[in-house]
Design a protein around this motif. Structure first.
Motif, PDB file in Angstrom:
ATOM      1  N   THR A   1      26.591  62.933  16.873  1.00  0.00           N
ATOM      2  CA  THR A   1      28.110  62.991  17.436  1.00  0.00           C
ATOM      3  C   THR A   1      28.967  63.295  16.110  1.00  0.00           C
ATOM      4  O   THR A   1      29.977  63.684  16.032  1.00  0.00           O
ATOM      5  N   ASP A   2      28.661  62.182  15.094  1.00  0.00           N
ATOM      6  CA  ASP A   2      29.389  62.379  13.711  1.00  0.00           C
ATOM      7  C   ASP A   2      29.571  63.734  13.108  1.00  0.00           C
ATOM      8  O   ASP A   2      30.548  64.248  12.784  1.00  0.00           O
ATOM      9  N   GLU A   3      28.618  64.472  12.918  1.00  0.00           N
ATOM     10  CA  GLU A   3      28.351  65.657  12.750  1.00  0.00           C
ATOM     11  C   GLU A   3      29.133  66.676  13.568  1.00  0.00           C
ATOM     12  O   GLU A   3      29.833  67.630  12.957  1.00  0.00           O
ATOM     13  N   GLN A   4      29.180  66.713  14.992  1.00  0.00           N
ATOM     14  CA  GLN A   4      30.021  67.621  15.648  1.00  0.00           C
ATOM     15  C   GLN A   4      31.487  67.204  15.552  1.00  0.00           C
ATOM     16  O   GLN A   4      32.394  68.160  15.508  1.00  0.00           O
ATOM     17  N   ASN A   5      31.723  66.099  15.667  1.00  0.00           N
ATOM     18  CA  ASN A   5      33.160  65.615  15.287  1.00  0.00           C
ATOM     19  C   ASN A   5      33.759  66.032  13.805  1.00  0.00           C
ATOM     20  O   ASN A   5      34.828  66.679  13.874  1.00  0.00           O
ATOM     21  N   ALA A   6      32.850  65.999  12.891  1.00  0.00           N
ATOM     22  CA  ALA A   6      33.280  66.661  11.660  1.00  0.00           C
ATOM     23  C   ALA A   6      33.411  68.114  11.518  1.00  0.00           C
ATOM     24  O   ALA A   6      34.349  68.820  11.198  1.00  0.00           O
ATOM     25  N   ALA A   7      32.494  68.704  12.444  1.00  0.00           N
ATOM     26  CA  ALA A   7      32.569  70.229  12.446  1.00  0.00           C
ATOM     27  C   ALA A   7      33.679  70.674  13.256  1.00  0.00           C
ATOM     28  O   ALA A   7      34.549  71.763  13.084  1.00  0.00           O
ATOM     29  N   ALA A   8      34.282  69.857  14.080  1.00  0.00           N
ATOM     30  CA  ALA A   8      35.368  70.063  14.995  1.00  0.00           C
ATOM     31  C   ALA A   8      36.628  69.632  14.377  1.00  0.00           C
ATOM     32  O   ALA A   8      37.633  69.833  14.939  1.00  0.00           O
TER      33      ALA A   8
ATOM     34  N   PRO B   1      37.510  54.595  13.136  1.00  0.00           N
ATOM     35  CA  PRO B   1      36.125  53.776  13.064  1.00  0.00           C
ATOM     36  C   PRO B   1      36.450  52.666  13.807  1.00  0.00           C
ATOM     37  O   PRO B   1      37.290  51.901  13.875  1.00  0.00           O
ATOM     38  N   ALA B   2      35.066  51.967  14.459  1.00  0.00           N
ATOM     39  CA  ALA B   2      35.191  50.579  14.972  1.00  0.00           C
ATOM     40  C   ALA B   2      35.536  49.682  14.050  1.00  0.00           C
ATOM     41  O   ALA B   2      34.901  49.830  12.819  1.00  0.00           O
ATOM     42  N   THR B   3      36.011  48.602  14.381  1.00  0.00           N
ATOM     43  CA  THR B   3      36.123  47.400  13.592  1.00  0.00           C
ATOM     44  C   THR B   3      34.948  46.684  13.258  1.00  0.00           C
ATOM     45  O   THR B   3      33.994  46.845  14.091  1.00  0.00           O
ATOM     46  N   ALA B   4      34.847  45.717  12.278  1.00  0.00           N
ATOM     47  CA  ALA B   4      33.567  44.927  12.065  1.00  0.00           C
ATOM     48  C   ALA B   4      33.522  43.998  13.367  1.00  0.00           C
ATOM     49  O   ALA B   4      32.359  44.035  13.856  1.00  0.00           O
TER      50      ALA B   4
ATOM     51  N   VAL C   1      41.567  40.137  30.878  1.00  0.00           N
ATOM     52  CA  VAL C   1      40.391  39.732  30.524  1.00  0.00           C
ATOM     53  C   VAL C   1      40.086  40.136  28.965  1.00  0.00           C
ATOM     54  O   VAL C   1      40.184  41.120  28.616  1.00  0.00           O
ATOM     55  N   ASP C   2      39.604  39.206  28.080  1.00  0.00           N
ATOM     56  CA  ASP C   2      39.448  39.590  26.724  1.00  0.00           C
ATOM     57  C   ASP C   2      38.107  40.395  26.705  1.00  0.00           C
ATOM     58  O   ASP C   2      37.177  40.139  27.176  1.00  0.00           O
ATOM     59  N   VAL C   3      38.043  41.634  26.142  1.00  0.00           N
ATOM     60  CA  VAL C   3      36.963  42.532  26.203  1.00  0.00           C
ATOM     61  C   VAL C   3      36.051  41.852  24.980  1.00  0.00           C
ATOM     62  O   VAL C   3      34.957  42.143  25.157  1.00  0.00           O
ATOM     63  N   LEU C   4      36.399  41.338  23.869  1.00  0.00           N
ATOM     64  CA  LEU C   4      35.567  40.736  22.866  1.00  0.00           C
ATOM     65  C   LEU C   4      35.838  39.303  22.765  1.00  0.00           C
ATOM     66  O   LEU C   4      36.848  38.958  21.918  1.00  0.00           O
ATOM     67  N   PRO C   5      35.654  38.449  23.404  1.00  0.00           N
ATOM     68  CA  PRO C   5      35.607  36.976  23.525  1.00  0.00           C
ATOM     69  C   PRO C   5      35.244  36.367  22.038  1.00  0.00           C
ATOM     70  O   PRO C   5      34.150  36.783  21.672  1.00  0.00           O
ATOM     71  N   GLY C   6      35.983  35.565  21.581  1.00  0.00           N
ATOM     72  CA  GLY C   6      35.591  34.781  20.387  1.00  0.00           C
ATOM     73  C   GLY C   6      36.566  35.550  19.158  1.00  0.00           C
ATOM     74  O   GLY C   6      36.330  35.058  18.118  1.00  0.00           O
ATOM     75  N   LEU C   7      37.016  36.611  19.445  1.00  0.00           N
ATOM     76  CA  LEU C   7      37.689  37.195  18.247  1.00  0.00           C
ATOM     77  C   LEU C   7      39.247  37.149  18.506  1.00  0.00           C
ATOM     78  O   LEU C   7      39.809  36.792  19.593  1.00  0.00           O
ATOM     79  N   PRO C   8      39.992  37.097  17.262  1.00  0.00           N
ATOM     80  CA  PRO C   8      41.393  37.067  17.466  1.00  0.00           C
ATOM     81  C   PRO C   8      42.100  38.105  18.139  1.00  0.00           C
ATOM     82  O   PRO C   8      41.445  39.207  18.139  1.00  0.00           O
ATOM     83  N   ALA C   9      43.257  37.954  18.909  1.00  0.00           N
ATOM     84  CA  ALA C   9      43.581  38.820  19.737  1.00  0.00           C
ATOM     85  C   ALA C   9      44.257  40.196  19.056  1.00  0.00           C
ATOM     86  O   ALA C   9      44.146  41.397  19.427  1.00  0.00           O
ATOM     87  N   ASP C  10      44.596  39.819  17.650  1.00  0.00           N
ATOM     88  CA  ASP C  10      45.000  40.835  16.914  1.00  0.00           C
ATOM     89  C   ASP C  10      44.146  41.866  16.457  1.00  0.00           C
ATOM     90  O   ASP C  10      44.295  42.945  16.339  1.00  0.00           O
ATOM     91  N   GLU C  11      42.977  41.279  16.216  1.00  0.00           N
ATOM     92  CA  GLU C  11      41.601  42.059  16.056  1.00  0.00           C
ATOM     93  C   GLU C  11      41.009  42.893  17.085  1.00  0.00           C
ATOM     94  O   GLU C  11      40.518  43.968  17.001  1.00  0.00           O
ATOM     95  N   GLU C  12      41.248  42.451  18.192  1.00  0.00           N
ATOM     96  CA  GLU C  12      40.799  43.149  19.525  1.00  0.00           C
ATOM     97  C   GLU C  12      41.603  44.500  19.586  1.00  0.00           C
ATOM     98  O   GLU C  12      40.908  45.331  19.941  1.00  0.00           O
ATOM     99  N   THR C  13      42.724  44.299  19.146  1.00  0.00           N
ATOM    100  CA  THR C  13      43.431  45.440  19.759  1.00  0.00           C
ATOM    101  C   THR C  13      43.494  46.752  18.421  1.00  0.00           C
ATOM    102  O   THR C  13      44.153  47.402  18.713  1.00  0.00           O
ATOM    103  N   THR C  14      42.871  46.191  17.289  1.00  0.00           N
ATOM    104  CA  THR C  14      42.851  46.966  16.153  1.00  0.00           C
ATOM    105  C   THR C  14      41.888  48.131  16.365  1.00  0.00           C
ATOM    106  O   THR C  14      40.826  48.078  17.116  1.00  0.00           O
TER     107      THR C  14
END
Length: 281
Positions: free
Chosen positions: A99-106, A112-115, A268-281
């Motif tokens: 997938t990364d190779e196809q994205n790079a070719a296109a 990128p996903a956050t930690a 509903v929080d998609v990623l429970p346990g994480l700060p709200a500002d990090e969930e939306t980044t």
């Protein structure tokens, strides 16, 4: 008077001259026909014999592949699940690379996903402080005859109560037995056997959560369901222990991640346990 009956010969068809005599005396007799029923029976018997032979040879050649009891069957299936899980991990890594190779070719550069997203999704191993919680059935020698035996074993709801309390206490990652669990993980208890991601486990059951040990302990203490189990542990001998850990190591999640029937409700929080500002980044 004795009469001798003779079967009269059948009259020859008009083109009898073209048909050679079939009787010993030169007279023409109609040819015999094999009944369809007899032919079908013979065919079925032949096929049955062939199938029996093939099955017998397969049993003789692969006797070691067929367990003789439930314990061996369980062990064989668990080994198969572990092997297939490893193959899934390898294929998933290959899909991500392609997938990364196809994205790079296109010329595409997806964000990128956050930690926090990687940790919550279980795609990476996790190391950090946290808690280890162990639940176990009451020892056989200490069981009382005046107590319902159903109260002396760990149930599915007991594990669910502990894990839900740990999530509510801010757990960033969690493991059950030797597997990573995420928000979509599901397990079942049948009797005193735990089924998780196709594998089977027996007690004691070990839950590990990475997070602030103080907050995690407070969440366990605040849960009425957990408090009920702890009370039964003291009264009936169920196993219960909670230990602080300075460096838990949890593996990456290796199960399925696709959702077929579920949608995340609004608010509903998609990623429970994480700060709200990090969930939306």
């Amino acid at each position: 008077m004795n009469q001798h009956l003779h079967r009269a010969p059948v009259a020859a068809p008009p083109d009898a001259a073209a048909v050679p005599p079939s009787g010993r005396d030169g007279r023409w007799w109609p040819p015999r026909r094999i009944a369809r029923g007899a032919l079908a029976v013979g065919l079925v018997l032949a096929l049955s014999g062939l199938m029996f032979t093939v099955n017998a040879r397969a049993s003789a050649d692969g006797g070691s592949r067929h367990p003789q009891n439930l314990a061996e069957l369980s062990q064989q299936e668990a080994a198969t699940v572990e092997r297939l899980s490893s193959e899934v991990d390898t294929l998933r890594a290959a899909v991500e690379r392609l997938t990364d190779e196809q994205n790079a070719a296109a010329g595409l550069t997806p964000e990128p996903a956050t930690a926090g997203q990687l940790v919550a999704g279980g795609t990476v191993p996790v190391t950090g402080p946290g808690l280890t919680v162990v639940l176990d059935d009451a020892p056989v020698e200490s069981r009382r005859t005046d107590v319902n035996p159903d109260l002396l074993v760990v149930h599915q709801q007991d594990l669910q109560s502990v894990m839900n309390a740990l999530w509510a206490g801010g757990a960033e990652a969690m493991g059950l037995m030797d597997q990573r669990v995420i928000a979509t993980s599901a397990f079942r208890c049948v009797g005193n056997v735990l089924r998780l991601h196709g594998r089977i486990y027996s007690p004691p059951y070990v839950v590990q959560a990475v997070g602030d040990p103080v907050r995690l302990r407070a969440a366990l203490a605040a849960s009425p369901a957990v408090a009920g189990y702890v009370r039964d542990a003291g009264d009936l001998g169920l196993g219960w222990s909670v230990q602080d850990q300075t460096a838990l190591e949890l593996p990456a999640y290796s199960g399925a991640t696709e959702l077929t029937w579920a949608d995340v409700p609004d608010g509903v929080d998609v990623l429970p346990g994480l700060p709200a500002d990090e969930e939306t980044t």
